[in-house]
Scaffold this motif. Structure first.
Motif, mmCIF file in Angstrom:
data_model
loop_
_atom_site.group_PDB
_atom_site.id
_atom_site.type_symbol
_atom_site.label_atom_id
_atom_site.label_comp_id
_atom_site.label_asym_id
_atom_site.label_seq_id
_atom_site.Cartn_x
_atom_site.Cartn_y
_atom_site.Cartn_z
ATOM 1 N N GLU A 1 68.469 90.329 79.302
ATOM 2 C CA GLU A 1 69.306 90.044 80.627
ATOM 3 C C GLU A 1 68.942 89.039 81.404
ATOM 4 N N SER A 2 67.861 88.066 80.761
ATOM 5 C CA SER A 2 67.921 86.771 81.256
ATOM 6 C C SER A 2 68.865 85.668 81.190
ATOM 7 N N ALA A 3 69.774 86.100 80.093
ATOM 8 C CA ALA A 3 70.583 84.857 79.442
ATOM 9 C C ALA A 3 71.524 84.509 80.749
ATOM 10 N N GLN A 4 71.890 83.103 80.817
ATOM 11 C CA GLN A 4 72.577 82.280 81.720
ATOM 12 C C GLN A 4 73.934 82.531 81.457
ATOM 13 N N VAL A 5 74.562 82.561 82.862
ATOM 14 C CA VAL A 5 76.090 82.663 82.962
ATOM 15 C C VAL A 5 76.864 81.427 82.448
ATOM 16 N N LYS B 1 76.857 80.718 79.310
ATOM 17 C CA LYS B 1 76.230 80.131 77.967
ATOM 18 C C LYS B 1 76.714 81.292 76.874
ATOM 19 N N LYS C 1 79.088 87.033 83.878
ATOM 20 C CA LYS C 1 78.288 87.737 85.001
ATOM 21 C C LYS C 1 77.045 87.991 84.646
ATOM 22 N N PRO C 2 75.879 87.892 85.532
ATOM 23 C CA PRO C 2 74.497 88.120 85.269
ATOM 24 C C PRO C 2 74.544 89.770 84.747
ATOM 25 N N GLU D 1 61.629 89.518 84.704
ATOM 26 C CA GLU D 1 62.187 88.529 85.838
ATOM 27 C C GLU D 1 61.389 88.265 86.837
ATOM 28 N N SER E 1 60.070 82.122 91.484
ATOM 29 C CA SER E 1 61.406 81.845 92.136
ATOM 30 C C SER E 1 61.270 81.125 93.340
#
Length: 806
Positions: free
Chosen positions: A286-290, A292, A340-341, A386, A477
């Motif tokens: 789920e941390s994959a970058q938009v 990419k 999308k995220p 996350e 963050s």
């Protein structure tokens, strides 16, 4: 002469020999006889079968034709070519045969007695096809030619000794796959060096030695054609075809040559794309970058080049909304990218229906079906720990300046998006090059001040707050926080006192000298307007007054009519200004006023001295121009002086030309302004001039006008002129040449008196010269002079009256 036909293929030279051949030989070769006449003639009578005896004139001559000789003769003896014979030859050896021309003596030899010709070497027709020679018969007794020299040809007869050849082979060509039977592929051409006009030695026939049953060749033209249907490039791409060329029309014993033709099948789009399998799976955190790539999928296509180009598409809207797919041109893979995220807590799996189809279709193969294929890709979203997520993308907070240390500015909040909901801790990123004004409580996220804030120094502060999970501090963050410092009324208004205020000497009473304003460092909300006045407790200023214009400006007004720079040049004027903020703040500023003689006709008030200095500041170009002008004027003056000196004439023009004692000079007088030449008073009254004689090089303290009572009425003008002549003769300061002085006497006793202004001293006028100030710049100097006289006179009068009253 004749040729023995038993030793040659075709007779070349034939001689009429009535004794050996008779009339038959002559009749047989009638078309090829070239006769030569001789001087000696005789009659020959012959009777046959009761015919009348006819007397014939015997003829002798050369009878020519072509000789033929076979090429490539390999026998041990020289090859016999033919025989030369002249009818003048009696066989007694008195005739000699001579051979000349191409190859004579080296290739071809002749028996000088018998005339037999032989070839001593093996000949090659492909190198030389014929030889041109010359024959002549010589009488040995007289050593003279019996016949004129004649030319004949020996041709080399061809045999099949050269095989066909392909000079440009081997060959490379292509043909599209799946081509129809009989499609022309290539044409080969063989060459044969043998004589194409003689026999079949150069007649070539083509055939396929290797390459059947795929290809065939036309036996006459050499065109290669396809011989098999549905030749598939994907099954076999390259073919090597051997073509044979055989002469003698392909008969047994003919010579042959061969060449190779390499044929390649070119690709056509006859194969649709195919996925190796129908279902695929991929894991994406789920941390994959938009934007990419998150996975790849590939459909296979047996074709090559543009025929194998594939376009991938996501068919279902759910998958197309979250993911996109593009084609990698190098690998022809479908690259899946995130739009999308992903959020594991919201959706854990996605199903994508993907299609692959060719972009370049060939309508000839549309019967094979649709050139596309489908597959299903399942994407599983992986749970990832996350970092905390702030409630806002950025924060804007406010705090008043001069607030106490520890005042709360605001608070930030963040949470752990994972299901375990780990506690969050807050920090402010510190930079060594910046001063610390704020701090944050690590648990609550409340931001407080650490020192006093000044809006006038820094109205905005930008800080960065960092949030981390308590269980995993590496997950961080950041969020930007902007703090605006609000204004309070802590700065009094100020008047600019650096620039001096200029007062013109001609300023009138009630005239506005300068309009002033104030500046306040505080925000306009704490000082919208300013008020001005003189400080309290101070006597009224006799020279100036101030008027508040009620628009945050004030006017300084003169209370008297004129100011004199010599009397007092500088004035100091204290002014109080206050704002209308809360609380009300004020300040006192001292203004400096300078009295100057201002330039008239200009709006800008600048002292004349300053104006002169400001006008003196010229640009470099202007200075250079002025310097050039000065140099030019100097050169003109020097040139003028030089010319005058060079043209100066002698005092006496000629030694013999002496008439009068009058000498001419080329000198100019000084004009009306020349007052040093002589005393003009003497022209008006000689007696007065005698008594008022004084030095001209020293300014007298007082000039008393002449009076008619001081003139000696009995003094004659003639005596006066004589006296002046005597003084001029004795004066050593005059130039070393005579001067001509002219006098005039206006007489005495005139009741009108003199109208000259010299010596006049009238009383001051009581007229008002203030109106001259309004006449413009041309009357500026007159206004100043009369203004000073009036003021001086009025001051003297006031002083006299005050003394009288005292």
């Amino acid at each position: 002469m004749k040729v023995n036909p038993s030793y040659c293929l075709c007779p070349v030279l034939l001689c009429l020999c009535f004794l050996e051949r008779g009339y038959e030989a002559s009749h047989h070769s009638q078309a090829k006889i070239i006769s030569r006449s001789h001087n000696a003639t005789h009659n020959h009578n012959q009777t046959k079968d009761g015919e009348t005896e006819v007397h014939h004139r015997p003829k002798r001559g050369w009878i020519w034709n072509q000789f033929f000789v076979l090429e490539e003769h390999i026998g041990p003896d020289a090859q016999y070519v033919g025989k030369l014979h002249s009818n003048s030859d009696k066989g007694d050896g008195s005739v000699r045969y001579i051979l000349s021309g191409e190859g004579a003596g080296s290739i071809f030899i002749i028996n000088e007695v018998t005339g037999d010709i032989h070839a001593t070497k093996s000949l090659d027709r492909e190198k030389k096809s014929h030889y041109v020679l010359h024959a002549q018969a010589i009488d040995l007794n007289t050593n003279k030619p019996l016949e004129p020299e004649s030319e004949f040809i020996i041709k080399v007869q061809d045999i099949n000794d050269n095989a066909p050849k392909f000079p440009d082979g081997p060959f490379v060509t292509t043909v599209p796959e799946m081509a129809e039977v009989g499609t022309s592929v290539f044409q080969v051409t063989a060459t044969d060096a043998d004589d194409p006009t003689y026999g079949n030695s150069a007649r070539v026939v083509y055939s396929v030695l290797h390459g059947q049953p795929y290809f065939s060749v036309d036996p006459k033209t050499g065109i290669i054609r396809t011989a098999l249907t549905d030749m598939d490039r994907e099954a076999r791409e390259h073919y090597s075809v051997v073509i044979q060329a055989k002469d003698m029309a392909g008969q047994v014993g003919g010579l042959s040559g061969s060449t190779t033709v390499n044929i390649t099948l070119t690709d056509v789009n006859d194969n649709p794309p195919k996925f190796p399998q129908k279902n695929y799976q991929v894991f994406v955190p789920e941390s994959a970058q938009v934007g990419k790539p998150v996975g790849k999928i590939k459909a296979n296509d047996d074709d090559i080049g543009i025929n194998a180009e594939i376009k991938y598409s996501i068919l279902n809207p759910e998958g197309a909304g979250m993911f996109s797919i593009s084609t990698d041109k190098d690998t022809r893979e479908g690259v899946i990218m995130l739009r999308k995220p992903l959020n594991y807590e919201k959706k854990k799996q996605y199903s994508l229906h993907i299609s692959a189809e060719n972009t370049h279709l060939d309508p000839r193969f549309s019967y094979l079906g649709s050139f596309k294929d489908d597959a299903t890709l399942k994407i599983t979203v992986g749970d990832v720990d996350e970092p905390p997520v702030f409630s806002m993308d950025y924060y804007i907070m406010e705090v008043y300046e001069n607030a106490k240390v520890g005042t709360e500015v605001g608070a930030v909040t963040a949470r752990d998006p994972d299901s375990k909901n780990s506690p969050v801790r807050y920090f402010i990123e510190r930079r060594e090059d910046k001063e610390v004004y704020f701090d944050i409580e690590s648990i609550s996220g409340v931001i407080r001040t650490t020192q006093l804030l000044d809006r006038e120094d820094t109205p905005w502060h930008n800080i960065t707050v960092m949030a981390t999970e308590e269980d995993n501090p590496s997950l961080q963050s950041h969020v930007p926080v902007t703090v605006q410092v609000l204004d309070v009324n802590d700065n009094p208004p100020m008047i600019n006192t650096e620039d001096e205020i200029i007062i013109c000497e001609s300023t009138r009473a009630g005239q506005v000298i300068q309009t002033i304003t104030a500046v306040d460092k505080d925000d306009f909300a704490n000082g919208k307007g300013f008020s001005f006045s003189f400080p309290g407790g101070v006597p009224a200023n006799p020279n100036f007054t101030i008027k508040d214009n009620e628009d945050s400006t004030a006017s300084i007004i003169a209370r008297r009519r004129r100011f004199h720079r010599l009397t007092q040049e500088l004035y100091e004027l204290p002014v109080v200004v206050w704002d209308d903020g809360e609380p009300v703040l004020s300040s006192t500023s001292t203004l400096t006023l300078r009295v100057c003689s201002c330039q008239r006709g200009t709006r800008v008030k600048i002292c004349q001295g300053e104006a002169f200095l400001s006008s003196a500041v010229l640009s470099t170009g202007a200075l250079i121009a002025i310097l050039l002008c000065v140099l030019i004027l100097l050169a003109i003056v020097i040139l003028f002086i030089t010319l005058r000196r060079s043209k100066k004439e002698p005092l006496i023009i000629s030694e013999e030309d002496i008439r009068e004692n009058v000498v001419t000079y080329d000198d100019e007088g000084g004009g009306e302004e020349d007052t040093e030449a002589f005393d003009i008073i003497a022209l008006r009254n000689p007696a007065a001039a005698e008594e008022l004689k004084f030095r001209r090089d020293v300014r007298p303290e007082c000039i008393r006008p002449p009076s008619s009572l001081d003139i000696d009425e009995e003094m004659e003008v003639g005596e006066f002129i004589k006296q002046r002549v005597a003084e001029a003769d004795q004066d050593t300061s005059v130039p070393p040449y005579d001067s001509l002085q002219t006098y005039a006497y206006e007489g005495q006793g005139s009741p009108a008196g003199s109208i000259s202004s010299l010596g006049s001293a009238g009383a001051h006028s009581n007229l008002d010269y203030n109106s001259l100030d309004d006449w413009g710049p041309k009357f500026e100097k007159i206004a100043e002079l009369y203004g000073e006289e009036v003021e001086t006179a009025s001051e003297s009068t006031e002083k006299a009256e005050s003394e009288k009253q005292t």
